[in-house]
Scaffold this motif. Structure first.
Motif, PDB file in Angstrom:
ATOM      1  N   ARG A   1     -11.582  -8.559 -80.822  1.00  0.00           N
ATOM      2  CA  ARG A   1     -10.243  -8.603 -80.208  1.00  0.00           C
ATOM      3  C   ARG A   1      -9.809 -10.066 -80.132  1.00  0.00           C
ATOM      4  NH1 ARG A   1      -8.828  -4.828 -75.357  1.00  0.00           N
ATOM      5  NH2 ARG A   1      -6.796  -5.094 -76.354  1.00  0.00           N
TER       6      ARG A   1
ATOM      7  N   SER B   1      -8.994  -9.101 -60.879  1.00  0.00           N
ATOM      8  CA  SER B   1      -8.330 -10.370 -60.552  1.00  0.00           C
ATOM      9  C   SER B   1      -7.070 -10.068 -59.734  1.00  0.00           C
ATOM     10  CB  SER B   1      -8.009 -11.165 -61.819  1.00  0.00           C
ATOM     11  OG  SER B   1      -7.209 -10.397 -62.698  1.00  0.00           O
TER      12      SER B   1
ATOM     13  N   GLY C   1      -2.615  -9.967 -64.094  1.00  0.00           N
ATOM     14  CA  GLY C   1      -3.771 -10.679 -64.629  1.00  0.00           C
ATOM     15  C   GLY C   1      -3.369 -11.452 -65.864  1.00  0.00           C
ATOM     16  N   THR C   2      -4.335 -11.942 -66.591  1.00  0.00           N
ATOM     17  CA  THR C   2      -4.056 -12.626 -67.857  1.00  0.00           C
ATOM     18  C   THR C   2      -5.275 -12.539 -68.765  1.00  0.00           C
ATOM     19  OG1 THR C   2      -3.722 -14.807 -68.908  1.00  0.00           O
ATOM     20  CG2 THR C   2      -4.576 -14.812 -66.660  1.00  0.00           C
ATOM     21  N   ASP C   3      -5.008 -12.496 -70.046  1.00  0.00           N
ATOM     22  CA  ASP C   3      -6.087 -12.445 -71.040  1.00  0.00           C
ATOM     23  C   ASP C   3      -6.415 -13.824 -71.576  1.00  0.00           C
ATOM     24  OD1 ASP C   3      -4.405  -9.809 -71.130  1.00  0.00           O
ATOM     25  OD2 ASP C   3      -6.487  -9.335 -71.654  1.00  0.00           O
TER      26      ASP C   3
ATOM     27  N   GLN D   1      -2.766   1.744 -69.273  1.00  0.00           N
ATOM     28  CA  GLN D   1      -3.806   1.213 -68.371  1.00  0.00           C
ATOM     29  C   GLN D   1      -3.388   1.342 -66.911  1.00  0.00           C
ATOM     30  OE1 GLN D   1      -2.793  -0.349 -71.140  1.00  0.00           O
ATOM     31  NE2 GLN D   1      -4.408  -1.539 -72.094  1.00  0.00           N
TER      32      GLN D   1
ATOM     33  N   ASN E   1      -3.795  -3.192 -66.201  1.00  0.00           N
ATOM     34  CA  ASN E   1      -4.941  -3.065 -65.296  1.00  0.00           C
ATOM     35  C   ASN E   1      -5.700  -4.376 -65.276  1.00  0.00           C
ATOM     36  OD1 ASN E   1      -8.169  -2.515 -65.222  1.00  0.00           O
ATOM     37  ND2 ASN E   1      -7.074  -1.347 -63.683  1.00  0.00           N
ATOM     38  N   ALA E   2      -5.484  -5.118 -64.202  1.00  0.00           N
ATOM     39  CA  ALA E   2      -6.296  -6.313 -63.950  1.00  0.00           C
ATOM     40  C   ALA E   2      -7.110  -6.013 -62.697  1.00  0.00           C
ATOM     41  CB  ALA E   2      -5.421  -7.543 -63.787  1.00  0.00           C
TER      42      ALA E   2
ATOM     43  N   ILE F   1     -14.513  -7.770 -71.132  1.00  0.00           N
ATOM     44  CA  ILE F   1     -14.777  -8.033 -72.554  1.00  0.00           C
ATOM     45  C   ILE F   1     -15.777  -9.200 -72.669  1.00  0.00           C
ATOM     46  CG2 ILE F   1     -13.766  -8.893 -74.705  1.00  0.00           C
ATOM     47  CD1 ILE F   1     -11.186  -7.409 -74.013  1.00  0.00           C
TER      48      ILE F   1
ATOM     49  N   MET G   1     -11.881  -0.173 -77.375  1.00  0.00           N
ATOM     50  CA  MET G   1     -11.479  -0.169 -75.963  1.00  0.00           C
ATOM     51  C   MET G   1     -12.193   0.879 -75.104  1.00  0.00           C
ATOM     52  SD  MET G   1      -7.495  -1.285 -76.442  1.00  0.00           S
ATOM     53  CE  MET G   1      -7.013  -1.174 -74.744  1.00  0.00           C
TER      54      MET G   1
ATOM     55  N   ASN H   1      -0.484 -12.033 -71.397  1.00  0.00           N
ATOM     56  CA  ASN H   1      -0.921 -10.827 -70.680  1.00  0.00           C
ATOM     57  C   ASN H   1      -0.317  -9.612 -71.384  1.00  0.00           C
ATOM     58  OD1 ASN H   1      -2.420  -9.694 -68.470  1.00  0.00           O
ATOM     59  ND2 ASN H   1      -0.471  -9.092 -67.584  1.00  0.00           N
TER      60      ASN H   1
ATOM     61  N   GLY I   1     -10.081  -5.378 -70.942  1.00  0.00           N
ATOM     62  CA  GLY I   1      -9.797  -6.300 -69.841  1.00  0.00           C
ATOM     63  C   GLY I   1     -10.589  -7.590 -70.034  1.00  0.00           C
TER      64      GLY I   1
ATOM     65  N   PHE J   1       0.261  -7.888 -76.488  1.00  0.00           N
ATOM     66  CA  PHE J   1       0.386  -8.905 -75.429  1.00  0.00           C
ATOM     67  C   PHE J   1       1.685  -9.670 -75.617  1.00  0.00           C
ATOM     68  CE2 PHE J   1      -4.088  -8.071 -76.210  1.00  0.00           C
ATOM     69  CZ  PHE J   1      -4.548  -7.790 -74.937  1.00  0.00           C
TER      70      PHE J   1
ATOM     71  N   HIS K   1       1.172  -5.037 -63.284  1.00  0.00           N
ATOM     72  CA  HIS K   1       1.351  -4.514 -64.647  1.00  0.00           C
ATOM     73  C   HIS K   1      -0.008  -4.373 -65.295  1.00  0.00           C
ATOM     74  CE1 HIS K   1       3.723  -3.722 -68.223  1.00  0.00           C
ATOM     75  NE2 HIS K   1       3.023  -4.609 -68.909  1.00  0.00           N
TER      76      HIS K   1
ATOM     77  N   ALA L   1     -11.198  -4.022 -65.402  1.00  0.00           N
ATOM     78  CA  ALA L   1     -10.964  -5.076 -66.389  1.00  0.00           C
ATOM     79  C   ALA L   1     -11.960  -6.220 -66.219  1.00  0.00           C
ATOM     80  CB  ALA L   1      -9.539  -5.604 -66.259  1.00  0.00           C
ATOM     81  N   PHE L   2     -12.785  -6.123 -65.182  1.00  0.00           N
ATOM     82  CA  PHE L   2     -13.777  -7.180 -64.895  1.00  0.00           C
ATOM     83  C   PHE L   2     -15.121  -6.503 -64.627  1.00  0.00           C
ATOM     84  CE2 PHE L   2      -9.721  -9.124 -64.291  1.00  0.00           C
ATOM     85  CZ  PHE L   2      -9.902 -10.401 -64.783  1.00  0.00           C
TER      86      PHE L   2
END
Ligand code: MRU
Length: 368
Positions: A94, A180, A246-248, A207, A169-170, A59, A51, A258, A55, A334, A167, A174-175
């Motif tokens: 991951r 996002s 955001g969402t993973d 985060q 870090n989006a 990633i 890490m 997430n 994000g 998550f 909630h 993370a990008f």
């Protein structure tokens, strides 16, 4: 986004030496802004797994450049086999975020169209740059669409600040840029709308406390850090107008994976009649999974819970033991928020219901 007033991206190849890729080592933030240079596949895998970068979008972009660094070491004979193995190594770092596998698959697909070593290496580099550029552009567009939701709430509140809870870090960290969940917030600020953000600290990695609060400060967005359990209380007291996370990974049926704790925020939002939005570039959709409960949930070392890292009075970053020494800890990274709790998905093409038919209407090329 700006750091100390200077425009930055979270990952970029060295402009004069393609064999170097620069990232921000996020483990040191917000105390130190450290640039790390990746020069091979192994370093890239470590950077994702441990890490230094994290994000969903970042990633994916890092995996894209990891494939580029692998291509520079690959032999001409057996190039594709070498790249497939490199892809497997990256993908195993991951398990939850879709963008990682998506970026690896895209690289393998694109490079299979070339045949000389030079053209294959050139293709992998171009694809890595395209993945990063698209990620930034998709987030910018998420901002344009999400802005309209904030504008409508602001109008209802007659211009009083719109209180948004987020909630983890989006954000842009993370990008590649914009973020996002944060893109609509930046777009609202640019449109002159008053916003205030409640930032969940997001234990155990923090985060929210370390990254989101810092990002928002850098952009001069009014924000307040809260403990993870405060959200429900604030919602009950009318102090939250909307939630954006955001969402993973998002199934094509609208279930969202997430950061751990997101599900509880969605439940509290539903109980209090507060809109709960999820912002995502379409690269985060998993077109093959029907049910969010099938998404693999990463479990990390318990040490992330039993210790805590920060800066001490000597200005040193230190990790200290938080619990009694042999405390057993389970570190689920998550959770799944079911589609029924989600007011809408904010994507680069617009806002859609979190529902299979609606998602496929917006992305007809998407999946099955
Ligand atoms: O474990 P991380 O930091 O890589 O997790 C990713 C996240 O920050 C969140 O889950 C985020 O809300 C979605 S990624 C845009």
């Amino acid at each position: 986004m700006k750091i100390n007033g200077k425009q930055c991206r979270t990952i970029c190849p060295d402009p004069s030496d393609k064999s170097k890729v620069h990232i921000i080592d996020q483990r040191q933030l917000p105390h130190e802004y450290t640039i790390e240079t990746l020069t091979n596949l192994k370093q890239t895998c470590v950077a994702i797994k441990d890490m230094h970068v994290r994000g969903a979008g970042l990633i994916g972009a890092t995996a894209g450049f990891g494939m580029h660094l692998a291509a520079l070491q690959a032999p001409e004979t057996g190039f594709m086999e070498y790249m497939e193995k490199a892809g497997e190594q990256l993908s195993s770092t991951r398990p939850t975020a879709s963008n990682l596998n998506w970026a690896v698959r895209r690289q393998l697909q694109e490079v299979s169209k070339s045949n000389t070593l030079a053209s294959m290496q050139q293709s992998v580099f171009a694809t890595a740059c395209a993945i990063a550029d698209e990620d930034a552009e998709y987030c910018r567009q998420i901002g344009i669409h999400g802005l309209e939701i904030i504008r409508a709430i602001s109008k209802k509140k007659k211009g009083k600040p719109v209180n948004i809870l987020t909630h983890c870090n989006a954000g842009w960290l993370a990008f590649v840029d914009y973020g996002s969940a944060t893109a609509p917030i930046y777009a609202a600020r640019d449109a002159g709308i008053a916003v205030h953000v409640w930032v969940d600290e997001t234990r155990p990695w923090n985060q929210g406390a370390k990254l989101t609060a810092w990002e928002l400060q850098q952009e001069k967005i009014d924000n307040t850090l809260i403990v993870d359990n405060a959200g429900g209380h604030l919602m009950q007291h009318g102090m939250v107008d909307m939630v954006i996370v955001g969402t993973d990974r998002t199934t094509h049926t609208g279930d969202v994976a997430n950061k751990i704790g997101t599900y509880l925020k969605a439940l509290a939002a539903r109980d209090n009649g507060i809109p709960f939005y999820v912002a995502l570039p379409s690269t985060t959709f998993d077109w093959n999974l029907d049910n969010g409960m099938e998404i693999p949930i990463e479990q990390r070392e318990g040490e992330e819970i039993t210790t805590i890292t920060g800066k001490d009075s000597d200005n040193e970053i230190r990790t200290v033991q938080l619990t009694a020494k042999d405390t057993k800890a389970a570190n689920y990274s998550f959770d799944i928020t079911p589609a029924r709790l989600i007011s809408g998905l904010i994507t680069e093409r617009g806002i859609t219901e979190a529902d299979e038919k609606a998602i496929h209407r917006l992305f007809p090329e998407g999946g099955h």
